[in-house]
Design a protein around this motif. Sequence first.
Motif, short mmCIF file in Angstrom:
data_model
loop_
_atom_site.label_atom_id
_atom_site.label_comp_id
_atom_site.label_asym_id
_atom_site.label_seq_id
_atom_site.Cartn_x
_atom_site.Cartn_y
_atom_site.Cartn_z
N HIS A 1 57.53 32.41 -28.96
CA HIS A 1 56.92 32.36 -27.63
C HIS A 1 56.77 33.76 -27.04
CE1 HIS A 1 57.33 28.06 -27.65
NE2 HIS A 1 58.64 28.11 -27.72
N LEU A 2 57.70 34.64 -27.37
CA LEU A 2 57.73 35.96 -26.76
C LEU A 2 56.82 36.98 -27.43
CD1 LEU A 2 61.60 36.33 -26.26
CD2 LEU A 2 59.91 35.62 -24.56
N TYR A 3 56.68 36.87 -28.72
CA TYR A 3 55.99 37.92 -29.47
C TYR A 3 54.58 38.22 -28.95
CZ TYR A 3 53.77 40.50 -33.24
OH TYR A 3 53.07 41.44 -33.95
N LYS B 1 72.45 32.90 -26.37
CA LYS B 1 72.67 33.91 -27.40
C LYS B 1 71.37 34.64 -27.68
CE LYS B 1 76.44 31.44 -29.74
NZ LYS B 1 76.93 30.88 -31.01
N PRO B 2 71.44 35.91 -28.07
CA PRO B 2 70.21 36.67 -28.28
C PRO B 2 69.47 36.28 -29.54
CG PRO B 2 72.11 38.00 -28.86
CD PRO B 2 72.65 36.73 -28.26
N TYR B 3 68.15 36.41 -29.50
CA TYR B 3 67.33 36.34 -30.70
C TYR B 3 67.47 37.66 -31.44
CZ TYR B 3 64.72 32.19 -29.07
OH TYR B 3 64.35 30.94 -28.66
N PRO B 4 66.87 37.77 -32.63
CA PRO B 4 66.81 39.10 -33.28
C PRO B 4 66.07 40.10 -32.39
CG PRO B 4 66.27 37.37 -34.84
CD PRO B 4 66.35 36.71 -33.50
N LYS B 5 66.34 41.38 -32.60
CA LYS B 5 65.75 42.43 -31.77
C LYS B 5 64.22 42.38 -31.86
CE LYS B 5 69.57 45.73 -31.90
NZ LYS B 5 69.99 47.11 -32.27
N MET B 6 63.59 42.66 -30.71
CA MET B 6 62.14 42.64 -30.62
C MET B 6 61.69 43.71 -29.65
SD MET B 6 59.65 39.42 -29.57
CE MET B 6 60.73 38.30 -30.45
N ASN B 7 60.59 44.33 -29.95
CA ASN B 7 60.04 45.37 -29.10
C ASN B 7 59.84 44.88 -27.67
OD1 ASN B 7 58.82 47.89 -28.44
ND2 ASN B 7 56.79 46.98 -28.72
N LYS B 8 60.29 45.65 -26.70
CA LYS B 8 60.14 45.39 -25.26
C LYS B 8 61.06 44.30 -24.72
CE LYS B 8 55.21 46.69 -25.05
NZ LYS B 8 53.87 46.24 -24.61
N VAL B 9 61.85 43.66 -25.57
CA VAL B 9 62.68 42.53 -25.15
C VAL B 9 64.13 42.96 -25.00
CG1 VAL B 9 63.50 40.22 -25.72
CG2 VAL B 9 61.14 40.87 -26.24
N GLN B 10 64.72 42.63 -23.85
CA GLN B 10 66.13 42.89 -23.59
C GLN B 10 66.81 41.56 -23.28
OE1 GLN B 10 67.88 45.95 -23.64
NE2 GLN B 10 69.65 44.59 -23.48
N GLU C 1 47.50 37.33 -31.61
CA GLU C 1 46.52 38.07 -30.82
C GLU C 1 45.76 37.14 -29.88
OE1 GLU C 1 47.91 40.36 -34.08
OE2 GLU C 1 46.97 38.38 -34.10
N ASN C 2 45.41 35.94 -30.37
CA ASN C 2 44.70 34.98 -29.51
C ASN C 2 45.57 34.52 -28.35
OD1 ASN C 2 42.40 35.14 -31.07
ND2 ASN C 2 42.79 33.26 -32.21
N VAL C 3 46.84 34.26 -28.64
CA VAL C 3 47.76 33.83 -27.58
C VAL C 3 48.01 34.98 -26.61
CG1 VAL C 3 50.07 32.96 -27.08
CG2 VAL C 3 48.81 32.09 -29.04
N SER C 4 48.09 36.19 -27.15
CA SER C 4 48.27 37.36 -26.30
C SER C 4 47.11 37.51 -25.32
CB SER C 4 48.37 38.61 -27.18
OG SER C 4 48.56 39.77 -26.41
N TYR C 5 45.91 37.20 -25.76
CA TYR C 5 44.74 37.29 -24.88
C TYR C 5 44.87 36.28 -23.73
CZ TYR C 5 39.91 37.22 -23.29
OH TYR C 5 38.77 37.28 -22.51
#
Length: 352
Positions: free
Chosen positions: A3-5, A22-31, A339-343
């Motif tokens: 959902h976040l990516y 609990k945290p997910y694996p590390k992801m860019n921009k996500v804290q 990319e489509n969901v990001s749009y």
Amino acid sequence: MHHLYPITLLDDVEQIMVVKDKPYPKMNKVQYYCPPNWSLKIPVVAFVLKFFIMCYLSIKEKPDLITGYLLFPHGILAFITGLLTGRKIGISTIAGPVELYAWGKSPIGKYSYHNQLPELSYIAKISLWILNKCDLITVTGSYTSKCLVKLNVDENKIFILPHVLDENFKFKDVNKEYDIIYVARLAQVKHIEILIKSIKVVKKQYPSIKVAIVGSGECRVKLEKLAQSLNLSENIDFVGYQSDVWNWYNKGKLSVLTSEREGFPYSVVESLSCGLPVISSNCGDVCDVIKDGYNGYIIVNYEDYDSFADKIIEMLKNPTIIDSFSENALKTAKEMTPENVSYIWKEIFQII
């Protein structure tokens, strides 16, 4: 995590703060911000701590949007936090309209998506009030969207966000060990007994039919006993949870879904991404991607195991149908990209 990516792909998004157990694996921009592990043993305490964490972050960081996945409990947490701290509020309904009626529950039979939903209960009226006060509602498909609009939720605040997958789910040209692959949590709402009963019918024409049921859950023992009682132990393999589920999809010719309701099941997108046609019950938003006679078949009534059996037999009799549907499945899957969901998220942020 999926959902976040797509949100992380947006240049305008600087940070995503996620409050969860609990945290997910590390992801860019996500804290991630999580309550202490000891609190997870007492759900009420963990719930309260997450609420305070959300309020603290909202006051300190002043996010543009506070959103929760699932109306209860996370959506309600986001709603209360947003009201108290003056932030815009979003709720993502990922299980479909049942979220209005049954907070945190999965009742069987009463909320089947191929039937008309019952009159609004007291809880459902509260849910609608909450949704109407939100700035944003995301759903997983047109069935849920139409249900909410019919209940007088403003359609201008509803956005459809399909699921996306990681790159492991892709077609592989390997030997097909199984005729049917079924992937799911072995829960009552999935009605896997319908699949088993349909295999009993199919076996009359295809005595050597092979089915792999991938997943674990509270219904496993009961389902294994049913398969044994129907003399299907040699035909159906219960293989349990598998971490490399994409390899299991590629071992099969087609996939089956027998649920009485779903939001937008990952198993359908996963199947299509691996080139498997899907025979699915009419269980909600799934009809946005499973086109009857194109990349699979839709069975109107999830309890109709004879209709499931008929379609399984039809496909096994005609390998050219499987090949055609498989090509179409891959075409459908290509449309469901991050990319489509990001749009879509970009449009959302421009509006709110």
